[in-house]
Every structure is written in C-alpha cells, then in structure tokens.
Design an enzyme around this catalytic site. Structure first.
Site, PDB file in Angstrom:
ATOM      1  N   HIS A 236      47.554  -7.733  29.229  1.00  0.00           N
ATOM      2  CA  HIS A 236      46.593  -7.595  27.970  1.00  0.00           C
ATOM      3  C   HIS A 236      45.364  -7.760  28.790  1.00  0.00           C
ATOM      4  CE1 HIS A 236      44.714  -8.590  24.421  1.00  0.00           C
ATOM      5  NE2 HIS A 236      46.007  -8.390  23.721  1.00  0.00           N
ATOM      6  N   ARG A 258      39.158  -6.042  19.811  1.00  0.00           N
ATOM      7  CA  ARG A 258      38.980  -4.544  20.525  1.00  0.00           C
ATOM      8  C   ARG A 258      38.911  -3.528  19.514  1.00  0.00           C
ATOM      9  NH1 ARG A 258      42.116  -2.436  24.220  1.00  0.00           N
ATOM     10  NH2 ARG A 258      43.631  -4.251  24.137  1.00  0.00           N
TER      11      ARG A 258
END
Ligand SMILES: Cc1cc2nc3c(=O)[nH]c(=O)nc-3n(C[C@H](O)[C@H](O)[C@H](O)COP(=O)(O)OP(=O)(O)OC[C@H]3O[C@@H](n4cnc5c(N)ncnc54)[C@H](O)[C@@H]3O)c2cc1C
Length: 575
Positions: A236, A258
């Site tokens: 991640h 994001r």
C-alpha cells in the site's frame, strides 16, 4: 490432550470466518459449529481494520461487468475469472445482506441511496463505506449476530496443524493450542474452513494486525496443498511513517485519500507522481509504490526516510469531515493530515496469493474449505482497494453454505492420523527443551526476516537478491530450530507464540521468494528489475507452489480465460 467433536470448524473470525459461521448456522441450525480464533472473536484480524470500504456495483451506470473488467485488468489478467465473477456478482447480494439482515449502516447520499466513493484503479466510484471506519461497522454487526446464535467460540485458541485421515485423503480435524492454558486440543470436524487471513507481516513495514502470521498458509503448505500467486504481495503506498519505535509506523492511511485528490510529495515537497503515470496518485497501488521507492532510492526523502502525503489543497475542513479517523490517527503521531504534511512509506498490505480453491470454496483436500485472504486466485497480480473485504465476506458466506451442504451430504467424522498428531505436537514443543538461547534472540531473528524480505523480496526484486534471500531464510529457520525458550511456562507464553509466528512467516516467505524467482516477468505487484517486461498477456501463467517432502515444487500453469480474453471486454458500450 483433550479431544472434542464438531460438525463444522472455522479457523479465524474475520469477515470470512464470521460470515461462514452465520451462513452455515442459517443453512442448518442443528449443526454444531465452532469458531476457533487466535484472538477475541470480532476484535482481531484485518476485517476490523478496513477503512476505505467495500466495492460493489450498485449505482446506475455501473455494472457487475464493469466491476469484473476492473478486477481482471487491475489483476493484469492473472485472476481466475470464475472466482472474480463470483466476487463481483455476489458482492451485490452480500452488501444488501450486510445492510438489511445484519444492520450495517453505510454512508448515504442526500437522496437516501448508498454513497459510493472513488478508489484508485477503478473506472467507477463504487466503494461503499461508513466514513473511514467501515470494518468496525461490519465486524460489530457480524460479531453480534454470531454471539446471539448457537455457535461455539474458542477464543485465544491457536490452530497449529490440519490433521488428515490416515489414508491422507480427507481432513479429520485440527490440532489447536488453548493459549490461556498452553494445553493441546484436537477438534475432530466433518468440515473445516481455513480463514486465518494470510497477512504479509514478514516485511519491515506492514499494515496487518499482529495476530496474522500466515499460519493458515503454512498449515496448508504442510498439508501438501498448492498455493498460487504467492509472489504477488501488495504494498500500500501510504503507510504512516512515524519512526522505528512506534507500532503506528507501517499502518495504513486509506486509499480514499488519494482517491479524493491527495498528493504525494518528495522530500523537497515537490509532486512526482505525474512523471510516472497519467493517473498520477490515482494509479494502482503497484505503480504508486514503485514510483515511491524509486524516489526514495534517489535520496529525496522526508526526515524518517520516506515521502509526504498532502491533503491541505482540498480544504482542511473538508478533509476533517471526510476522513475523521485518519485525521485523528495522524494527530496521535504528531502529523496534521488536514492542513499539513504526513510522512508516508509503502507498506506490505495484502497477499493476493493463497490456497488454490474452487468457486464453491472447496480445496484439493476433501472436507477442507478456504475463504478470504487465505485463498488465492481472486485478484491475480493486484487487488483493487475495496475488493478485499468484498472477497472475504462473499466467499465466507459461500463457504458456510457449502460446508453445511457437505456435512449433510457426505462429511462423516473421520479418525485422525495419530502419527501426524504426535509429529505436530513434537514440532511445537521443540523450543520448550532446556537450552541457553539468549534474551532478545527472537527479536534479532525477526529483524533479520524484516530486512531480508524488505530489501530482497520487496517492491523491486531481482534473481541475485532472491537467491540471497533464500539463503538468509534458510539460516533464519535453522536458528529458529535451534532456539530454546528462556521461559518455558505454557499459559500465555508470548515468546512461544512468537517462535511459532516466526516459523510460519519464514515458511511462507520461502514460498514467496521461490515463486518470485520462478516468475521471469513483471506483472502487477511483482516487479523483477532483471525482467521488467510483462510478457504476452495471451500466454499468462500463474505460479503454483506445493511442498513435496522437504522441498518446494513449483509449476507455472496457464490462466484459463473462461469469460474474456486479453484485448476483449464484457462492456457493451466499450465495444
Ligand atoms: C489496515 C487495513 C485496511 C484495509 N482496508 C481495506 C479496505 O478499505 N477495503 C478492503 O476491501 N480491504 C481492506 N483491507 C483488507 C481486508 O481487511 C482483508 O482483505 C479482509 O478483511 C481479510 O478478511 P479475512 O476474514 O480473510 O481475514 P481477517 O479479517 O484478517 O481475519 C483473520 C482471522 O484469523 C485469525 N487467525 C490467524 N491465525 C490464526 C490461527 N493460527 N488460529 C486461529 N485463528 C487465527 C485472526 O486472529 C483473525 O481472527 C484492509 C486491510 C488492512 C490491514
């Protein structure tokens, strides 16, 4: 050793384990069902940690075909297409079940429909969520239902070994350790579910909960079952980086940051992702993690050696409202997520690989079922954010239904292979012998494992590093075998459990490294610096590793394109 019988035994109480328990109970309330778990039911594992949410095609304009194509393309054409199809179609049913039968309450749009947000790597905003604490909502409701049902709970019971019949053709039960007393328990069962949730906690930076140490995968390996796609470890991009001395380092800051428009900045506070990919920060996890590692290698780093996440340009109030949990977590570590910069580093998050299984959750061993993160083949080379909890809840439910049917149709209680039981106990007792291992030795071995996996089997790999890693892992395993525990008490002996955790992690790390060596190309999460090409998609193979004696046997097998071939799509409007 105590021996007991049950119809259905479920190992693990995450989304997969608890859904399986409820479905098996609903399918036949007369069945005796036991859930054995290393921690406390509903309080451990990673489903509880789900922040971002749950992918499901609900909204007008979206479709299961679109969700399927995103999953296949995100997985670089390596997913088993029948598994992926089952995931996307049953996710719709499962999310309604979560809301309407279990009582989960997900965030809503002003018109009352379920709110779905953007997650990276997807062509539609389809991630259902409860703020950024979705897993707690799901697990609390699931656990309440399990507590209320006639389902036996074996909490703080660690599964040690899958025990077959003497003929080796079916599962007879599972050897467990009651962690509270240190006593062994053999539970005979007609059907067993492996749902211990994988978990790449062998890497220096990792996100999963500490109870996850790949025990299920190590047990499956010892039972001779094939594991597929094991080289595919997902990093991640945004692990929190707050120094070496806090467990918060490595924990994940969710993808939705994001997705909502967050920026990644280098040590000089410059944005870099647009240089690497047209989707910039919204590119898939593998692409972003590699770009981040390249930036870190070039030396443009933050004070702790990572990079920065910046959200302030989206409006601090807006960030505080949308990402309450994340803002609080960062504040605990001294970072202002809403208005300032947060240090981040890629962190090992998820194993796409796992036990080979069929869409009905059966495996190569009669009576043994698998679901959730222990299972391989659903995601191929890359898991989309939001497809993890969908995977565990969808296949957990399927496993529960199928185990109930199996028990009623075929599964009789079987006599275990006593020699295998004795051998498993002897293996666990090995560090209990008198000896002089020093204090802190296990800690040093863990550090050695972290270093090997992060540096040689991590985001960027090469043949030389992988060979060297295999030698390191053999040496770590030898040291573990020679280790004698300082404290040999049995009740809650955490050093003993640490030793067992490390044994499982090293066994599975070897499989990851071997599979990474066997795959001479770069796909999704697996990037070979010495073989950077992806290879022709039409000739896609998956890796399959099984143990034969003391050695690992590795095969490359062709992916069956049962629904769509590379270059084709199931989307009518895209044709
Ligand atoms: C921080 C974080 C955030 C995430 N966010 C998302 C997200 O937003 N969306 C998404 O789709 N996915 C997300 N995931 C992934 C998701 O959590 C997992 O894919 C999924 O929930 C795994 O479910 P599971 O039931 O297979 O395993 P888990 O929920 O991890 O449960 C495993 C269970 O097995 C038990 N266990 C382990 N070893 C043993 C043993 N030897 N004996 C007995 N019991 C054992 C554990 O104690 C635990 O109860 C996230 C993961 C993490 C770590």
């Amino acid at each position: 050793m105590v021996t007991q019988d049950t119809d259905v035994l479920i190992l693990g109480s995450g989304g997969a384990g608890l859904f399986a328990a409820l479905h098996a109970h609903r399918a036949d309330p007369a069945l005796s069902i036991a859930v054995a778990v290393k921690g406390l039911l509903g309080k451990c594992g990673c489903t509880r940690m789900v922040q971002g949410g749950y992918n499901v095609a609900l909204a007008p304009g979206d479709s299961v075909e679109r969700h399927f194509m995103d999953t296949i393309e995100g997985g670089k054409w390596l997913p088993d297409q029948e598994l992926a199809w089952k995931l996307v179609t049953l996710a719709v049913e499962r999310v309604h079940e979560l809301e309407n039968e279990l009582g989960c309450f997900f965030d809503r749009n002003p018109d009352g429909t379920i709110h779905q947000k953007a997650f990276a790597g997807q062509t539609f905003d389809r991630t259902v969520h409860k703020g950024d604490l979705t897993g707690i909502e799901i697990m609390n409701r699931l656990a309440e239902q399990v507590w209320a049902a006639k389902i036996a709970r074996l909490e703080e019971h660690r599964a040690l070994e899958l025990i077959k019949t003497r003929a080796g053709d079916a599962i007879a039960g599972v050897l467990l350790l009651d962690m509270r007393s240190g006593e062994y328990l053999f539970l005979r069962a007609r059907a067993v579910l492996l749902a211990t949730g994988g978990g790449p906690t062998m890497y220096r930076y990792h996100t999963p909960s500490g109870d996850k140490s790949c025990d299920g995968l190590a047990m499956a390996l010892r039972a001779g079952l094939p594991l597929r796609d094991m080289e595919m470890v997902q990093f991640h991009p945004t692990g929190l980086l707050a120094g070496a001395y806090t467990r918060m380092t490595g924990t994940v800051l969710e993808e939705g940051l994001r997705g909502a428009g967050g920026y990644l900045l280098d040590g000089a506070k410059e944005r870099f992702m647009p240089r690497y990919d047209a989707a910039a920060e919204r590119a898939t996890r593998d692409v972003v993690s590699r770009a981040m590692l390249s930036e870190m290698r070039s030396g443009r780093v933050s004070p702790h050696g990572g990079l920065y996440l910046s959200m302030a340009h989206l409006g601090p109030e807006n960030v505080r409202r949308q990402f309450k949990g994340m803002v609080e977590r960062c504040a605990d570590c001294g970072f202002d997520l809403a208005g300032g910069l947060v240090e981040v580093v890629p962190t090992a998050h998820y194993m796409m690989g796992g036990v080979e299984f069929r869409p009905d959750c059966t495996t190569g061993l009669a009576g043994l079922f698998v679901a959730g993160e222990d299972a391989g083949g659903v995601h191929g080379a890359n898991r989309l954010g939001g497809n993890g909890v969908a995977n565990s809840t969808v296949f957990g439910g399927v496993a529960g239904d199928e185990m109930a049917a199996w028990v009623n149709e075929a599964g009789a209680l079987q006599e275990p292979d006593r020699a295998a039981l004795d051998a498993a106990i002897a293996r666990c007792e090995r560090p209990m012998r008198p000896g002089k291992s020093g204090h802190g030795e296990l800690e040093a071995l863990r550090e050695a494992l972290y270093a090997t996996m992060w540096e040689k089997v991590g985001i960027l790999r090469g043949a030389a590093g992988l060979h060297s890693a295999l030698a390191d892992l053999a040496a770590i395993d030898d040291a573990l075998e020679a280790h004698a525990l300082f404290d040999r008490s049995r009740a809650f002996n955490l050093s003993w459990h640490d030793w067992m955790n490390l044994k499982s992690l090293v066994a599975v790390s070897r499989v990851i490294a071997q599979a990474a060596l066997a795959r001479n190309d770069s796909r999704g999460a697996h990037y070979r610096e010495d073989c950077p090409e992806s290879g022709p998609l039409e000739q896609s193979n998956y890796t399959s590793v099984r143990r034969k004696g003391d050695a690992l046997e590795i095969a490359l097998r062709p992916v069956a394109f049962t629904r769509v071939r590379p270059g084709e799509t199931l989307l009518r409007d895209a044709a």
